[in-house]
Design a protein around this motif. Structure first.
Motif, PDB file in Angstrom:
ATOM      1  N   MET A   1       0.855  -1.175   0.000  1.00  0.00           N
ATOM      2  CA  MET A   1       0.000   0.000   0.000  1.00  0.00           C
ATOM      3  C   MET A   1       0.898   1.233   0.000  1.00  0.00           C
ATOM      4  SD  MET A   1      -3.232   0.812   2.541  1.00  0.00           S
ATOM      5  CE  MET A   1      -2.829  -0.543   3.525  1.00  0.00           C
ATOM      6  N   SER A   2       0.519   2.265  -0.747  1.00  0.00           N
ATOM      7  CA  SER A   2       1.343   3.463  -0.816  1.00  0.00           C
ATOM      8  C   SER A   2       1.267   4.240   0.494  1.00  0.00           C
ATOM      9  CB  SER A   2       0.894   4.348  -1.975  1.00  0.00           C
ATOM     10  OG  SER A   2      -0.308   5.018  -1.644  1.00  0.00           O
ATOM     11  N   ALA A   3       2.264   5.055   0.714  1.00  0.00           N
ATOM     12  CA  ALA A   3       2.328   5.824   1.957  1.00  0.00           C
ATOM     13  C   ALA A   3       1.171   6.815   2.055  1.00  0.00           C
ATOM     14  CB  ALA A   3       3.666   6.553   2.034  1.00  0.00           C
ATOM     15  N   VAL A   4       0.792   7.407   0.928  1.00  0.00           N
ATOM     16  CA  VAL A   4      -0.305   8.380   0.932  1.00  0.00           C
ATOM     17  C   VAL A   4      -1.617   7.691   1.304  1.00  0.00           C
ATOM     18  CG1 VAL A   4      -1.648   9.959  -0.506  1.00  0.00           C
ATOM     19  CG2 VAL A   4       0.830   9.857  -0.757  1.00  0.00           C
ATOM     20  N   LEU A   5      -1.872   6.535   0.691  1.00  0.00           N
ATOM     21  CA  LEU A   5      -3.101   5.806   1.001  1.00  0.00           C
ATOM     22  C   LEU A   5      -3.115   5.357   2.457  1.00  0.00           C
ATOM     23  CD1 LEU A   5      -5.755   4.618   0.064  1.00  0.00           C
ATOM     24  CD2 LEU A   5      -4.498   2.624  -0.761  1.00  0.00           C
ATOM     25  N   ALA A   6      -1.968   4.886   2.945  1.00  0.00           N
ATOM     26  CA  ALA A   6      -1.887   4.458   4.339  1.00  0.00           C
ATOM     27  C   ALA A   6      -2.163   5.623   5.279  1.00  0.00           C
ATOM     28  CB  ALA A   6      -0.513   3.863   4.622  1.00  0.00           C
ATOM     29  N   GLU A   7      -1.632   6.786   4.946  1.00  0.00           N
ATOM     30  CA  GLU A   7      -1.857   7.966   5.792  1.00  0.00           C
ATOM     31  C   GLU A   7      -3.322   8.389   5.766  1.00  0.00           C
ATOM     32  OE1 GLU A   7      -1.333  11.139   8.352  1.00  0.00           O
ATOM     33  OE2 GLU A   7      -0.067   9.392   7.985  1.00  0.00           O
TER      34      GLU A   7
ATOM     35  N   VAL B   1     -13.377  -1.526   6.890  1.00  0.00           N
ATOM     36  CA  VAL B   1     -14.218  -0.837   5.903  1.00  0.00           C
ATOM     37  C   VAL B   1     -13.349   0.000   4.976  1.00  0.00           C
ATOM     38  CG1 VAL B   1     -15.985   0.941   5.615  1.00  0.00           C
ATOM     39  CG2 VAL B   1     -16.256  -0.815   7.362  1.00  0.00           C
ATOM     40  N   LEU B   2     -12.365   0.679   5.542  1.00  0.00           N
ATOM     41  CA  LEU B   2     -11.470   1.493   4.715  1.00  0.00           C
ATOM     42  C   LEU B   2     -10.674   0.627   3.738  1.00  0.00           C
ATOM     43  CD1 LEU B   2     -10.150   3.987   7.391  1.00  0.00           C
ATOM     44  CD2 LEU B   2     -11.689   4.476   5.494  1.00  0.00           C
ATOM     45  N   ARG B   3     -10.211  -0.521   4.214  1.00  0.00           N
ATOM     46  CA  ARG B   3      -9.474  -1.427   3.322  1.00  0.00           C
ATOM     47  C   ARG B   3     -10.376  -1.950   2.204  1.00  0.00           C
ATOM     48  NH1 ARG B   3      -5.504  -4.704   7.432  1.00  0.00           N
ATOM     49  NH2 ARG B   3      -4.049  -2.986   7.653  1.00  0.00           N
ATOM     50  N   ALA B   4     -11.612  -2.261   2.532  1.00  0.00           N
ATOM     51  CA  ALA B   4     -12.559  -2.734   1.510  1.00  0.00           C
ATOM     52  C   ALA B   4     -12.825  -1.652   0.479  1.00  0.00           C
ATOM     53  CB  ALA B   4     -13.860  -3.173   2.175  1.00  0.00           C
ATOM     54  N   ILE B   5     -12.948  -0.406   0.932  1.00  0.00           N
ATOM     55  CA  ILE B   5     -13.159   0.719   0.014  1.00  0.00           C
ATOM     56  C   ILE B   5     -11.950   0.870  -0.906  1.00  0.00           C
ATOM     57  CG2 ILE B   5     -13.341   3.237  -0.127  1.00  0.00           C
ATOM     58  CD1 ILE B   5     -15.068   3.084   2.438  1.00  0.00           C
ATOM     59  N   ALA B   6     -10.744   0.805  -0.329  1.00  0.00           N
ATOM     60  CA  ALA B   6      -9.524   0.949  -1.129  1.00  0.00           C
ATOM     61  C   ALA B   6      -9.416  -0.186  -2.147  1.00  0.00           C
ATOM     62  CB  ALA B   6      -8.299   0.972  -0.219  1.00  0.00           C
ATOM     63  N   GLU B   7      -9.745  -1.410  -1.728  1.00  0.00           N
ATOM     64  CA  GLU B   7      -9.675  -2.552  -2.646  1.00  0.00           C
ATOM     65  C   GLU B   7     -10.683  -2.401  -3.779  1.00  0.00           C
ATOM     66  OE1 GLU B   7     -10.371  -7.348  -2.566  1.00  0.00           O
ATOM     67  OE2 GLU B   7      -9.752  -6.352  -0.717  1.00  0.00           O
TER      68      GLU B   7
ATOM     69  N   ALA C   1      -8.743  -0.433 -12.134  1.00  0.00           N
ATOM     70  CA  ALA C   1      -8.114  -1.384 -13.062  1.00  0.00           C
ATOM     71  C   ALA C   1      -9.078  -1.737 -14.193  1.00  0.00           C
ATOM     72  CB  ALA C   1      -7.679  -2.633 -12.311  1.00  0.00           C
ATOM     73  N   ALA C   2     -10.344  -1.977 -13.861  1.00  0.00           N
ATOM     74  CA  ALA C   2     -11.341  -2.301 -14.886  1.00  0.00           C
ATOM     75  C   ALA C   2     -11.519  -1.124 -15.845  1.00  0.00           C
ATOM     76  CB  ALA C   2     -12.671  -2.658 -14.234  1.00  0.00           C
ATOM     77  N   ARG C   3     -11.525   0.080 -15.326  1.00  0.00           N
ATOM     78  CA  ARG C   3     -11.668   1.277 -16.149  1.00  0.00           C
ATOM     79  C   ARG C   3     -10.463   1.443 -17.079  1.00  0.00           C
ATOM     80  NH1 ARG C   3     -12.964   6.146 -12.591  1.00  0.00           N
ATOM     81  NH2 ARG C   3     -14.824   4.892 -12.234  1.00  0.00           N
ATOM     82  N   ALA C   4      -9.273   1.201 -16.558  1.00  0.00           N
ATOM     83  CA  ALA C   4      -8.061   1.312 -17.367  1.00  0.00           C
ATOM     84  C   ALA C   4      -8.059   0.270 -18.484  1.00  0.00           C
ATOM     85  CB  ALA C   4      -6.816   1.167 -16.494  1.00  0.00           C
ATOM     86  N   LEU C   5      -8.454  -0.969 -18.160  1.00  0.00           N
ATOM     87  CA  LEU C   5      -8.520  -2.011 -19.187  1.00  0.00           C
ATOM     88  C   LEU C   5      -9.546  -1.667 -20.257  1.00  0.00           C
ATOM     89  CD1 LEU C   5      -8.243  -5.247 -17.029  1.00  0.00           C
ATOM     90  CD2 LEU C   5      -6.563  -4.370 -18.653  1.00  0.00           C
ATOM     91  N   GLU C   6     -10.667  -1.106 -19.846  1.00  0.00           N
ATOM     92  CA  GLU C   6     -11.709  -0.707 -20.795  1.00  0.00           C
ATOM     93  C   GLU C   6     -11.191   0.379 -21.737  1.00  0.00           C
ATOM     94  OE1 GLU C   6     -15.091  -1.335 -22.649  1.00  0.00           O
ATOM     95  OE2 GLU C   6     -14.663  -2.354 -20.772  1.00  0.00           O
ATOM     96  N   ARG C   7     -10.455   1.335 -21.202  1.00  0.00           N
ATOM     97  CA  ARG C   7      -9.892   2.413 -22.027  1.00  0.00           C
ATOM     98  C   ARG C   7      -8.870   1.885 -23.023  1.00  0.00           C
ATOM     99  NH1 ARG C   7      -9.107   7.062 -17.405  1.00  0.00           N
ATOM    100  NH2 ARG C   7     -11.312   7.571 -17.225  1.00  0.00           N
ATOM    101  N   LEU C   8      -8.186   0.811 -22.658  1.00  0.00           N
ATOM    102  CA  LEU C   8      -7.199   0.209 -23.550  1.00  0.00           C
ATOM    103  C   LEU C   8      -7.839  -0.745 -24.556  1.00  0.00           C
ATOM    104  CD1 LEU C   8      -4.349  -0.567 -21.002  1.00  0.00           C
ATOM    105  CD2 LEU C   8      -4.335   1.157 -22.809  1.00  0.00           C
TER     106      LEU C   8
END
Length: 100
Positions: free
Chosen positions: A1-7, A21-27, A34-41
Motif C-alpha cells: 500500500m502506498s504511503a499516501v493511502l496508508a496515511e 471498511v477502509l481497506r474494503a473501500i480501497a480494494e 483497473a477495470a476502467r483502465a482495461l476498458e480504455r485500452l
C-alpha cells in the motif's frame, strides 16, 4: 500500500471509520480503476484474454524469426569472409600459376 493511502486510511480511522471498511473501500476502488483502465485500452471484453494470448504468440514468433534471420546473416557473413580469405591465400600463394 502506498504511503499516501496508508496515511489517508490512518486519518479516516482516527475520525471514526473502521480499518476493515477502509481497506474494503480501497480494494474496491483499485479494482474499479483497473477495470476502467482495461476498458480504455480496449481490453475490457471477454475476448481480451484470448487476444492477448494470440498477441504474445505472435510476438514470440516474430522474435524467433528475427533471431533466426540474424543467425543466418551472421552465418553468411562468416562464410563470405572465409571464402575471401581462401581466395586471398590462393592469390598470395600463386594458385593461378598452378592452374596454367
Amino acid at each position: 500500500m502506498s504511503a499516501v493511502l496508508a496515511e489517508l486510511m490512518r486519518q479516516a480511522e482516527e475520525d471514526g471509520a473502521s480499518l476493515p471498511v477502509l481497506r474494503a473501500i480501497a480494494e474496491e476502488a483499485g479494482e474499479l480503476s483497473a477495470a476502467r483502465a482495461l476498458e480504455r485500452l480496449g481490453l475490457g471484453d471477454r475476448g481480451a484474454a484470448k487476444d492477448m494470448a494470440e498477441l504474445r504468440e505472435l510476438l514470440a514468433a516474430w522474435r524467433d524469426a528475427k533471431r533466426s534471420a540474424t543467425r543466418a546473416a551472421i552465418g553468411w557473413v562468416t562464410r563470405l569472409a572465409a571464402a575471401l580469405l581462401l581466395v586471398g591465400l590462393a592469390v598470395k600463394l600463386g594458385f593461378w600459376g598452378w592452374v596454367r
